[in-house]
Design a protein around this motif. Structure first.
Motif, PDB file in Angstrom:
ATOM      1  N   TRP A  57       6.526  40.210 -13.728  1.00  0.00           N
ATOM      2  CA  TRP A  57       7.331  41.399 -14.050  1.00  0.00           C
ATOM      3  C   TRP A  57       8.827  41.109 -13.828  1.00  0.00           C
ATOM      4  O   TRP A  57       9.666  41.552 -14.598  1.00  0.00           O
ATOM      5  N   THR A  58       9.137  40.348 -12.786  1.00  0.00           N
ATOM      6  CA  THR A  58      10.535  39.999 -12.510  1.00  0.00           C
ATOM      7  C   THR A  58      11.072  39.068 -13.586  1.00  0.00           C
ATOM      8  O   THR A  58      12.209  39.222 -14.049  1.00  0.00           O
ATOM      9  N   PHE A  59      10.263  38.095 -13.984  1.00  0.00           N
ATOM     10  CA  PHE A  59      10.641  37.179 -15.055  1.00  0.00           C
ATOM     11  C   PHE A  59      10.962  37.945 -16.335  1.00  0.00           C
ATOM     12  O   PHE A  59      11.985  37.692 -16.995  1.00  0.00           O
ATOM     13  N   MET A  60      10.100  38.904 -16.688  1.00  0.00           N
ATOM     14  CA  MET A  60      10.316  39.676 -17.903  1.00  0.00           C
ATOM     15  C   MET A  60      11.492  40.635 -17.750  1.00  0.00           C
ATOM     16  O   MET A  60      12.266  40.847 -18.696  1.00  0.00           O
ATOM     17  N   ALA A  61      11.639  41.221 -16.559  1.00  0.00           N
ATOM     18  CA  ALA A  61      12.706  42.205 -16.335  1.00  0.00           C
ATOM     19  C   ALA A  61      14.089  41.571 -16.397  1.00  0.00           C
ATOM     20  O   ALA A  61      15.076  42.257 -16.703  1.00  0.00           O
ATOM     21  N   TYR A  62      14.184  40.262 -16.115  1.00  0.00           N
ATOM     22  CA  TYR A  62      15.484  39.600 -16.106  1.00  0.00           C
ATOM     23  C   TYR A  62      16.192  39.731 -17.458  1.00  0.00           C
ATOM     24  O   TYR A  62      17.393  39.957 -17.528  1.00  0.00           O
ATOM     25  N   SER A  63      15.445  39.575 -18.547  1.00  0.00           N
ATOM     26  CA  SER A  63      16.070  39.518 -19.873  1.00  0.00           C
ATOM     27  C   SER A  63      15.629  40.678 -20.761  1.00  0.00           C
ATOM     28  O   SER A  63      14.484  40.715 -21.228  1.00  0.00           O
ATOM     29  N   LYS A  64      16.527  41.619 -21.005  1.00  0.00           N
ATOM     30  CA  LYS A  64      16.233  42.697 -21.940  1.00  0.00           C
ATOM     31  C   LYS A  64      16.104  42.154 -23.361  1.00  0.00           C
ATOM     32  O   LYS A  64      15.342  42.691 -24.181  1.00  0.00           O
ATOM     33  N   GLY A  65      16.841  41.078 -23.655  1.00  0.00           N
ATOM     34  CA  GLY A  65      16.757  40.470 -24.977  1.00  0.00           C
ATOM     35  C   GLY A  65      15.385  39.908 -25.258  1.00  0.00           C
ATOM     36  O   GLY A  65      14.837  40.084 -26.357  1.00  0.00           O
ATOM     37  N   TYR A  66      14.786  39.233 -24.262  1.00  0.00           N
ATOM     38  CA  TYR A  66      13.454  38.666 -24.452  1.00  0.00           C
ATOM     39  C   TYR A  66      12.409  39.777 -24.548  1.00  0.00           C
ATOM     40  O   TYR A  66      11.450  39.691 -25.325  1.00  0.00           O
ATOM     41  N   GLN A  67      12.599  40.844 -23.748  1.00  0.00           N
ATOM     42  CA  GLN A  67      11.705  42.001 -23.852  1.00  0.00           C
ATOM     43  C   GLN A  67      11.759  42.581 -25.255  1.00  0.00           C
ATOM     44  O   GLN A  67      10.732  42.909 -25.857  1.00  0.00           O
ATOM     45  N   PHE A  68      12.968  42.727 -25.782  1.00  0.00           N
ATOM     46  CA  PHE A  68      13.147  43.285 -27.125  1.00  0.00           C
ATOM     47  C   PHE A  68      12.454  42.408 -28.161  1.00  0.00           C
ATOM     48  O   PHE A  68      11.758  42.907 -29.057  1.00  0.00           O
ATOM     49  N   PHE A  69      12.637  41.092 -28.044  1.00  0.00           N
ATOM     50  CA  PHE A  69      12.006  40.172 -28.992  1.00  0.00           C
ATOM     51  C   PHE A  69      10.485  40.300 -28.953  1.00  0.00           C
ATOM     52  O   PHE A  69       9.826  40.399 -30.000  1.00  0.00           O
ATOM     53  N   GLY A  70       9.915  40.289 -27.747  1.00  0.00           N
ATOM     54  CA  GLY A  70       8.468  40.409 -27.615  1.00  0.00           C
ATOM     55  C   GLY A  70       7.957  41.715 -28.193  1.00  0.00           C
ATOM     56  O   GLY A  70       6.941  41.755 -28.896  1.00  0.00           O
TER      57      GLY A  70
END
Length: 420
Positions: free
Chosen positions: A154-167
């Motif tokens: 969750w921390t890994f994913m939370a770091y990057s809003k850009g990567y969350q958006f892409f996924g």
């Protein structure tokens, strides 16, 4: 595919099992109003299987934020049992029937729309971003070794809003392709790739959505099964292949042609437009103003029932009042292994902080009410009760730290790896 084709025995058995297994897993979609009734029926079945097979008197933990509870695994055992027995009975009763092309046609549509709705749902909460939120001060001050595997993910994913958006965007695109017949195969390939990755993360980071993500993956595989030969010829054997043949249902009927358009529009309106609006509205809270009491604190004095004890294993040593995405969270820790998270609401006029246990069952609505005061900008005092204990806490804000994780940022040019 001609509706006069004769299915083999293995084809029939595979269809019967898939129909029953996936149907039992995801019914009553889209009749959501039957959800409560289905939960009651499954509770009876799960308790029966738990008692008969494993000698469990009663499965007390019902479905909650975890989808991998004992209840869920017993439900899967029941579904596999029903699907196996049902497939055999169905084959015996329909042994003289050459095929089930029409039923398979409608079943495939049902699966497409369920999978599309799910992909939209999971995709939109990443696009905004609400599923993983942002890195809280609690995570920044927490030692890496104290994180759970799921917390690390969750921390890994939370770091990057850009990567969350892409996924999230990939999930929405995959779901969107499933809605249309001509792009179903592409949507299923894309969704299968996404769900395989999600399932592996759930397994290796111990995220309790393993059962659900795996059944979604199986759904993608089922949608691709009819095109398996064509996909093999095109992608692997490097040979030409023919276009897919489909059974014609209500061919030439205008009401069916226009009815499909209307239903697709309604579906996209509910799942896409309304889902977008709900997530967009919720995401507004991410940037809502914060009270001055937010921040990381070091506890200077902890009293339980007017007594100060350094050996009290429930004493608080650190308190983090923060916002993770659009949701306010309060974390308390100590060196004895206490790691507790709570939801909270704030009444800044009456200076009241109301907390509820984040991990408590849905039926547990217990609130813990504290009054707070701020003698100065760096000090926070809390007073209230937890169950029968009176609690008083005096704490000071921790000094601001310039964490590399939040200050490093993105660089197109890196003369040397910055790996610390």
């Amino acid at each position: 595919m001609s509706d006069l084709s004769k299915w083999s025995i293995s084809h029939k058995i595979a269809f019967y099992f898939s129909f029953l297994f996936l149907g039992l897993n995801f019914f009553p979609f889209p009749l959501e109003f039957l959800g409560g009734l289905m939960t009651m029926l499954w509770s009876f079945v799960v308790d029966f299987f738990g008692k008969i097979v494993f000698g469990i008197p009663e499965v007390t933990v019902r479905p909650n934020g975890s989808g991998d509870t004992t209840w869920n695994w017993l439900q899967q055992l029941a579904i596999v049992s029903f699907s196996t027995i049902g497939s055999i009975v169905w084959y015996v009763l329909a042994r003289n029937r050459p095929n089930h092309e029409k039923l398979a046609f409608w079943f495939k549509i049902w699966l497409r729309y369920f999978l599309a709705a799910t992909m939209f749902s999971y995709g939109l909460v990443k696009i905004f971003p609400l599923q993983f939120g942002n890195i809280t001060t609690y995570r920044l001050f927490e030692r890496l070794g104290e994180m759970s595997p799921m917390g690390l993910l969750w921390t890994f994913m939370a770091y990057s809003k850009g990567y969350q958006f892409f996924g999230g965007l990939m999930e929405v695109i995959g779901g969107g392709l499933l809605i249309f017949r001509r792009t179903t195969t592409l949507g299923a390939v894309m969704s299968a790739s996404i769900m395989l990755n999600v399932f592996m993360m759930n397994v290796f980071y111990d995220v309790p959505v393993k059962i659900f993500s795996f059944t979604l993956l199986l759904m993608c595989v089922y949608l691709l099964a009819a095109d398996a030969k064509r996909l093999w010829l095109f992608f692997v054997a490097n040979k030409p292949t023919q276009s897919a043949e489909e059974i014609k249902v209500f061919e030439g009927r205008k009401w069916y042609k226009y009815g499909r358009i209307v239903l697709k529009t309604i579906f996209l309106g509910i799942v896409g437009v309304m889902g977008f609006y709900e997530n967009f509205t919720t995401a507004k809270d991410i940037d809502a103003p914060k009270s001055l009491i937010y921040g990381p604190y070091k506890v200077e004095r902890f009293e339980r029932n007017n007594t100060v004890s350094e050996t009290d294993t429930l004493r608080l040593q650190e308190v983090f009042i923060d916002r993770r995405g659009a949701y306010d969270m309060l974390y308390v820790t100590n060196d004895d292994g206490l790691r507790k998270r709570a939801n909270f609401t704030l009444d800044s006029v009456k200076h009241i902080l109301r907390m509820t246990d984040y991990a408590a069952p849905i039926t547990d609505t217990t609130q813990y009410t504290f009054t707070y005061s701020q003698p100065d900008a760096e000090t926070l005092m809390l007073q209230g009760k937890i169950k029968s204990d009176s609690i008083r806490v005096a704490m000071k804000k921790m000094k601001h730290r310039n964490f590399i994780l939040t200050s490093r940022g993105f660089h197109w040019i890196n003369e040397v790896p910055y790996n610390k």
